[in-house]
Every structure is written in structure tokens, then in C-alpha cells.
Design a protein around this motif. Structure first.
Motif, PDB file in Angstrom:
ATOM      1  N   ARG A   1     -34.262  67.628  12.371  1.00  0.00           N
ATOM      2  CA  ARG A   1     -33.554  68.852  12.752  1.00  0.00           C
ATOM      3  C   ARG A   1     -33.932  69.322  14.140  1.00  0.00           C
TER       4      ARG A   1
ATOM      5  N   CYS B   1     -43.512  71.284  -1.100  1.00  0.00           N
ATOM      6  CA  CYS B   1     -42.166  71.884  -1.119  1.00  0.00           C
ATOM      7  C   CYS B   1     -41.194  71.135  -0.223  1.00  0.00           C
ATOM      8  N   HIS B   2     -41.701  70.620   0.902  1.00  0.00           N
ATOM      9  CA  HIS B   2     -40.791  70.008   1.877  1.00  0.00           C
ATOM     10  C   HIS B   2     -40.701  68.493   1.735  1.00  0.00           C
TER      11      HIS B   2
ATOM     12  N   CYS C   1     -47.949  71.086   2.726  1.00  0.00           N
ATOM     13  CA  CYS C   1     -46.545  71.301   3.123  1.00  0.00           C
ATOM     14  C   CYS C   1     -45.628  70.391   2.300  1.00  0.00           C
TER      15      CYS C   1
ATOM     16  N   GLN D   1     -39.476  82.756   0.620  1.00  0.00           N
ATOM     17  CA  GLN D   1     -40.328  82.235  -0.449  1.00  0.00           C
ATOM     18  C   GLN D   1     -41.533  81.446   0.038  1.00  0.00           C
ATOM     19  N   MET D   2     -41.496  81.017   1.265  1.00  0.00           N
ATOM     20  CA  MET D   2     -42.588  80.183   1.740  1.00  0.00           C
ATOM     21  C   MET D   2     -43.872  80.989   1.866  1.00  0.00           C
TER      22      MET D   2
ATOM     23  N   ALA E   1     -38.017  72.683  -3.765  1.00  0.00           N
ATOM     24  CA  ALA E   1     -38.700  73.939  -3.446  1.00  0.00           C
ATOM     25  C   ALA E   1     -38.688  74.296  -1.964  1.00  0.00           C
TER      26      ALA E   1
ATOM     27  N   TYR F   1     -42.246  80.752  12.114  1.00  0.00           N
ATOM     28  CA  TYR F   1     -41.912  80.840  10.696  1.00  0.00           C
ATOM     29  C   TYR F   1     -43.134  80.629   9.806  1.00  0.00           C
TER      30      TYR F   1
HETATM   31  C1  HEC Z   1     -44.503  76.713  -1.825  1.00  0.00           C
HETATM   32  C2  HEC Z   1     -43.491  75.983  -1.100  1.00  0.00           C
HETATM   33  C3  HEC Z   1     -43.694  75.749   0.381  1.00  0.00           C
HETATM   34  C4  HEC Z   1     -44.802  75.249   1.053  1.00  0.00           C
HETATM   35  C5  HEC Z   1     -46.120  74.797   0.460  1.00  0.00           C
HETATM   36  C6  HEC Z   1     -44.431  75.192   2.446  1.00  0.00           C
HETATM   37  N1  HEC Z   1     -43.160  75.651   2.644  1.00  0.00           N
HETATM   38 FE1  HEC Z   1     -42.145  75.784   4.397  1.00  0.00          FE
HETATM   39  N2  HEC Z   1     -40.572  76.609   3.456  1.00  0.00           N
HETATM   40  C7  HEC Z   1     -40.449  76.802   2.073  1.00  0.00           C
HETATM   41  C8  HEC Z   1     -39.182  77.413   1.766  1.00  0.00           C
HETATM   42  C9  HEC Z   1     -38.676  77.759   0.376  1.00  0.00           C
HETATM   43  C10 HEC Z   1     -38.525  77.610   3.002  1.00  0.00           C
HETATM   44  C11 HEC Z   1     -37.138  78.249   3.217  1.00  0.00           C
HETATM   45  C12 HEC Z   1     -37.270  79.671   3.643  1.00  0.00           C
HETATM   46  C13 HEC Z   1     -38.064  80.502   2.665  1.00  0.00           C
HETATM   47  O1  HEC Z   1     -37.668  80.647   1.496  1.00  0.00           O
HETATM   48  O2  HEC Z   1     -39.118  81.037   3.096  1.00  0.00           O
HETATM   49  C14 HEC Z   1     -39.428  77.096   4.037  1.00  0.00           C
HETATM   50  C15 HEC Z   1     -39.136  77.094   5.386  1.00  0.00           C
HETATM   51  C16 HEC Z   1     -39.933  76.522   6.357  1.00  0.00           C
HETATM   52  C17 HEC Z   1     -39.631  76.498   7.765  1.00  0.00           C
HETATM   53  C18 HEC Z   1     -38.395  77.115   8.412  1.00  0.00           C
HETATM   54  C19 HEC Z   1     -37.271  76.095   8.387  1.00  0.00           C
HETATM   55  C20 HEC Z   1     -36.022  76.597   9.060  1.00  0.00           C
HETATM   56  O3  HEC Z   1     -34.955  76.303   8.522  1.00  0.00           O
HETATM   57  O4  HEC Z   1     -36.118  77.247  10.104  1.00  0.00           O
HETATM   58  C21 HEC Z   1     -40.635  75.838   8.393  1.00  0.00           C
HETATM   59  C22 HEC Z   1     -40.754  75.546   9.877  1.00  0.00           C
HETATM   60  C23 HEC Z   1     -41.591  75.456   7.376  1.00  0.00           C
HETATM   61  N3  HEC Z   1     -41.125  75.884   6.155  1.00  0.00           N
HETATM   62  C24 HEC Z   1     -42.756  74.755   7.621  1.00  0.00           C
HETATM   63  C25 HEC Z   1     -43.760  74.545   6.680  1.00  0.00           C
HETATM   64  C26 HEC Z   1     -45.041  73.961   6.977  1.00  0.00           C
HETATM   65  C27 HEC Z   1     -45.468  73.435   8.323  1.00  0.00           C
HETATM   66  C28 HEC Z   1     -45.760  73.991   5.809  1.00  0.00           C
HETATM   67  C29 HEC Z   1     -47.185  73.584   5.603  1.00  0.00           C
HETATM   68  C30 HEC Z   1     -48.168  74.208   6.459  1.00  0.00           C
HETATM   69  C31 HEC Z   1     -44.910  74.559   4.781  1.00  0.00           C
HETATM   70  N4  HEC Z   1     -43.708  74.886   5.341  1.00  0.00           N
HETATM   71  C32 HEC Z   1     -45.277  74.747   3.461  1.00  0.00           C
HETATM   72  C33 HEC Z   1     -41.389  76.457   1.130  1.00  0.00           C
HETATM   73  C34 HEC Z   1     -42.665  75.990   1.403  1.00  0.00           C
END
Ligand code: HEC
Length: 119
Positions: A66, A49-50, A46, A83-84, A59, A76
Motif C-alpha cells: 500500500r 492482526c495484520h 503486529c 480497534q488497534m 482482525a 497511527y
Molecule cells: C489487536 C490487533 C492489532 C495489532 C496487534 C496491531 N494492529 Fe494495526 N490495526 C489493527 C486494526 C483493526 C486496524 C484498523 C483500524 C483500527 O481499527 O484501529 C489497524 C490499523 C493499522 C494501521 C493503519 C492502516 C491504515 O489503513 O492507515 C497501521 C499503520 C498499523 N495498524 C500498524 C500496526 C503495527 C506496526 C503493529 C505492530 C506494532 C500493529 N498494527 C498491531 C489491528 C491491530
């Protein structure tokens, strides 16, 4: 005729009873451990990107500070809309996601009103 009326009243009563049922409250997060979550956050990726502290990066958006509700957070991860990447139950069991959620919840919001940064 009387019987029919009785049935109609019963139906109506049933309809009213159903309408008055309370809506299910937002699901509470299953118990999670923030320390375990920190390890998972790094192992599952995670952070890529975060950010390490869920502070957000180029990313992915900031998740720290939040107070995202568990229902939306977990939904989600299971069904990302943009993109996630998708994380299925098989790849990331809900018990692990709950730890990750606890970790994200434990991360502070970014500092605000730092006087030195406002000049
Ligand atoms: C390859 C990049 C990437 C990875 C790895 C990633 N995310 Fe994300 N995540 C994003 C992006 C970009 C967004 C913004 C929405 C979208 O584009 O899908 C997002 C959005 C989210 C959101 C929604 C936030 C909102 O504003 O409501 C959550 C919750 C989240 N991610 C959790 C996770 C968790 C937990 C993991 C690991 C298990 C993870 N992400 C791994 C790129 C990533």
C-alpha cells in the motif's frame, strides 16, 4: 505618522514572508532494516492482526503493497483511532518502528490478474 507607516510596512512584510514559507514536507522514514523489522513484526505481535506478511486478516487490514507514508504509518501506531492497540515509544521505540516500517514496505502487494483465478 511616518514612523507608524514604516512599522506597518514592516509588519506586512513579515506577514508575507511567513505566509510564503514552504510547508514542511512529509517526514521521510528513518533508516530501517527489513530483516530486523521482520523479527520485530513477529516479536511485538503486529502479525496477530495484520498477518505474517502484513497481508491482512480477520482482525486487521492489509498493510503490504500500500506504500503507506511513514508519517501516517507512525502516527497511527502512536495514536490509533479505533480497534488497534496503542504502542507507545516506551513499548516500541521509533527506531524499532522504522525497522517494522521497512519490513512492511518490503512486502509485495497481493497477486492480481492471475488467469487461473479469474475463471
Ligand atoms: C489487536 C490487533 C492489532 C495489532 C496487534 C496491531 N494492529 Fe494495526 N490495526 C489493527 C486494526 C483493526 C486496524 C484498523 C483500524 C483500527 O481499527 O484501529 C489497524 C490499523 C493499522 C494501521 C493503519 C492502516 C491504515 O489503513 O492507515 C497501521 C499503520 C498499523 N495498524 C500498524 C500496526 C503495527 C506496526 C503493529 C505492530 C506494532 C500493529 N498494527 C498491531 C489491528 C491491530
Amino acid at each position: 505618522m511616518k514612523k507608524l507607516f514604516g512599522a506597518a510596512v514592516l509588519l506586512l512584510a513579515a506577514a508575507v514572508a511567513t505566509a510564503q514559507e514552504p510547508k514542511p514536507a512529509a517526514q521521510a522514514a528513518p533508516a530501517g532494516n527489513a530483516e530486523t523489522g521482520a523479527t520485530l513484526w513477529r516479536n511485538v505481535g503486529c502479525w496477530q492482526c495484520h498477518g505474517y506478511e502484513a497481508q491482512g486478516g480477520a482482525a486487521g487490514p492489509r498493510l503490504s503493497g500500500r506504500n503507506l507514508p511513514w508519517t501516517g504509518f507512525s502516527a497511527y501506531v502512536r495514536r490509533p483511532a479505533n480497534q488497534m492497540p496503542l504502542y507507545t515509544e516506551k513499548v516500541l521505540p521509533t527506531t524499532d518502528l522504522a525497522h517494522i516500517y521497512a519490513y512492511v514496505q518490503s512486502r509485495p502487494a497481493p497477486a492480481q490478474n492471475v488467469p487461473l483465478l479469474q475463471k
